[in-house]
Scaffold this motif. Structure first.
Motif, short mmCIF file in Angstrom:
data_model
loop_
_atom_site.label_atom_id
_atom_site.label_comp_id
_atom_site.label_asym_id
_atom_site.label_seq_id
_atom_site.Cartn_x
_atom_site.Cartn_y
_atom_site.Cartn_z
N ALA A 51 0.83 -1.20 0.00
CA ALA A 51 0.00 0.00 0.00
C ALA A 51 0.87 1.25 0.00
O ALA A 51 2.01 1.25 0.48
CB ALA A 51 -0.92 0.01 1.22
N ARG A 53 0.72 5.25 1.30
CA ARG A 53 -0.01 6.21 2.14
C ARG A 53 -0.22 7.49 1.34
O ARG A 53 0.71 8.25 1.10
CB ARG A 53 0.75 6.50 3.43
CG ARG A 53 -0.07 7.35 4.39
CD ARG A 53 0.53 7.39 5.77
NE ARG A 53 1.51 8.45 5.91
CZ ARG A 53 1.80 9.04 7.08
NH1 ARG A 53 1.19 8.66 8.18
NH2 ARG A 53 2.71 9.98 7.13
N ALA A 54 -1.45 7.71 0.92
CA ALA A 54 -1.76 8.83 0.03
C ALA A 54 -2.00 10.13 0.79
O ALA A 54 -1.76 11.21 0.25
CB ALA A 54 -2.97 8.49 -0.83
N LYS A 180 -11.48 -0.72 5.45
CA LYS A 180 -11.07 -0.72 4.06
C LYS A 180 -12.22 -1.21 3.18
O LYS A 180 -13.03 -2.03 3.60
CB LYS A 180 -9.81 -1.56 3.84
CG LYS A 180 -9.88 -3.00 4.27
CD LYS A 180 -8.55 -3.67 3.95
CE LYS A 180 -8.48 -5.08 4.52
NZ LYS A 180 -8.18 -5.09 5.95
N TYR A 182 -12.96 -2.72 -0.70
CA TYR A 182 -12.42 -3.26 -1.94
C TYR A 182 -13.19 -2.68 -3.11
O TYR A 182 -14.38 -2.92 -3.26
CB TYR A 182 -12.48 -4.78 -1.94
CG TYR A 182 -11.36 -5.42 -1.15
CD1 TYR A 182 -10.17 -5.79 -1.77
CD2 TYR A 182 -11.48 -5.63 0.23
CE1 TYR A 182 -9.13 -6.36 -1.05
CE2 TYR A 182 -10.46 -6.21 0.96
CZ TYR A 182 -9.28 -6.57 0.30
OH TYR A 182 -8.26 -7.13 1.02
N ILE A 189 -9.23 0.71 -0.87
CA ILE A 189 -8.87 1.98 -0.24
C ILE A 189 -9.13 1.84 1.25
O ILE A 189 -10.14 1.26 1.66
CB ILE A 189 -9.65 3.16 -0.86
CG1 ILE A 189 -9.17 4.48 -0.24
CG2 ILE A 189 -11.15 2.99 -0.72
CD1 ILE A 189 -9.71 5.70 -0.97
N SER A 190 -8.22 2.34 2.06
CA SER A 190 -8.31 2.16 3.51
C SER A 190 -8.10 3.49 4.22
O SER A 190 -7.34 4.35 3.75
CB SER A 190 -7.24 1.15 3.97
OG SER A 190 -7.16 1.08 5.38
N ILE A 234 -4.63 7.41 4.90
CA ILE A 234 -5.52 6.93 3.84
C ILE A 234 -4.62 6.27 2.82
O ILE A 234 -3.73 6.92 2.26
CB ILE A 234 -6.35 8.05 3.22
CG1 ILE A 234 -7.36 8.59 4.24
CG2 ILE A 234 -7.08 7.57 1.97
CD1 ILE A 234 -8.22 9.71 3.73
N THR A 235 -4.82 4.98 2.60
CA THR A 235 -3.90 4.22 1.76
C THR A 235 -4.63 3.62 0.56
O THR A 235 -5.83 3.31 0.62
CB THR A 235 -3.24 3.08 2.54
OG1 THR A 235 -4.24 2.19 3.05
CG2 THR A 235 -2.42 3.62 3.70
N LEU A 236 -3.89 3.46 -0.51
CA LEU A 236 -4.33 2.72 -1.68
C LEU A 236 -3.61 1.38 -1.65
O LEU A 236 -2.36 1.34 -1.66
CB LEU A 236 -4.00 3.49 -2.96
CG LEU A 236 -4.66 4.87 -3.08
CD1 LEU A 236 -4.16 5.58 -4.34
CD2 LEU A 236 -6.17 4.76 -3.10
N GLN A 237 -4.37 0.27 -1.62
CA GLN A 237 -3.80 -1.05 -1.38
C GLN A 237 -3.99 -1.96 -2.58
O GLN A 237 -5.05 -1.94 -3.22
CB GLN A 237 -4.43 -1.69 -0.15
CG GLN A 237 -4.33 -0.86 1.10
CD GLN A 237 -4.85 -1.58 2.33
OE1 GLN A 237 -5.26 -2.74 2.27
NE2 GLN A 237 -4.81 -0.91 3.46
#
Length: 245
Positions: A51, A53-54, A180, A182, A189-190, A234-237
């Motif tokens: 992931a 971290r955005a 999160k 899916y 996105i989490s 806020i992460t993109l996984q």
């Protein structure tokens, strides 16, 4: 004669009754159709997750003589996260680096009311998270242990004419909650929030004869500190390596 007539009448009546009785097993009924429920298997069972971290909106340990209640600071695309999943608990390793120019209040007798400088903060954490369920939308909770290195330098900032450095190391315990979603089976996105309990060692160097920090030359401090990340990440996984193959 009348007995013969009675028998004939009984036979005729029985024949009429039998003609009106229909056997169930000889009747054709249309087949019963039960509507099928549309099943869509949204697989989220993967061994590994990576992931980015955005976005983050969080506090950092105290700087110089900064008053309690540190301000929240924003950062973008400055961290990575790797997870190993075993269908029950996910084990995670993450790193983040903050490197921005900042300005903050500095409360001490004879100090400048506002201090500007460059803040650099690097954090490494290991931990575990537990999912509440295994559907497309997954709330989760867990905790991290980590180490933080932080440095503030006022050199080169015109509105802070006195040069000082604030170096701080910290051991962290960070419980967190998050969720999160899916978007597609492999991509999610989490968002999570955390609370940090830190034991810090701080060393302040003042390279002037002025009273920048209220304590001349060098100051060393050990203390417990507490700070909060309402949007710790806020992460993109992206997940890969299916568990059930």
């Amino acid at each position: 004669m009348r007995y013969i007539l009675l028998v004939v009448l009984l036979c005729i009546g029985a024949d009429q009754l039998s003609a009106q009785v229909t056997r169930i097993d000889t009747v054709d009924y249309p087949a019963i159709v039960i509507p099928k429920k549309k099943n869509y298997h949204f697989n989220t069972d993967y061994w590994y997750t990576i992931a980015v971290r955005a976005y983050a909106y969080e506090q950092f340990p105290q700087l110089l003589n900064q008053p309690s209640g540190q301000p929240f600071r924003t950062s973008y695309f400055n961290g990575i996260l790797f997870k190993i999943n075993d269908n029950q608990i996910s084990y995670r390793l993450q790193a983040a680096h903050f490197n921005n120019d900042i300005e903050f209040d500095n409360e001490c007798e004879g100090c400048l009311p506002k201090v500007a400088g460059k803040l650099q903060n690097t954090t490494l954490k290991v931990g575990a998270e537990k999912n509440i369920n295994y559907s497309r939308f997954q709330p989760y909770f867990g905790a991290d242990l980590g180490f933080m290195v932080q440095r503030l330098s006022t050199k080169g900032f015109e509105n802070t004419p006195i040069f000082a450095e604030d170096n701080k190391n910290a051991l962290l315990f960070s419980p967190f909650v998050g969720a999160k979603l899916y978007i597609v089976p492999r991509v999610a996105i989490s968002a999570e929030a955390n609370f940090n309990i830190a034991y810090t060692y701080q060393k302040i160097n003042n390279y002037s004869d002025g009273s920048f920090t209220g304590i001349p030359h060098q100051t060393k401090r050990y203390r417990w500190e507490y700070f909060f990340g309402p949007v710790a990440a806020i992460t993109l996984q992206y997940s890969f390596g299916m568990i059930n193959q």
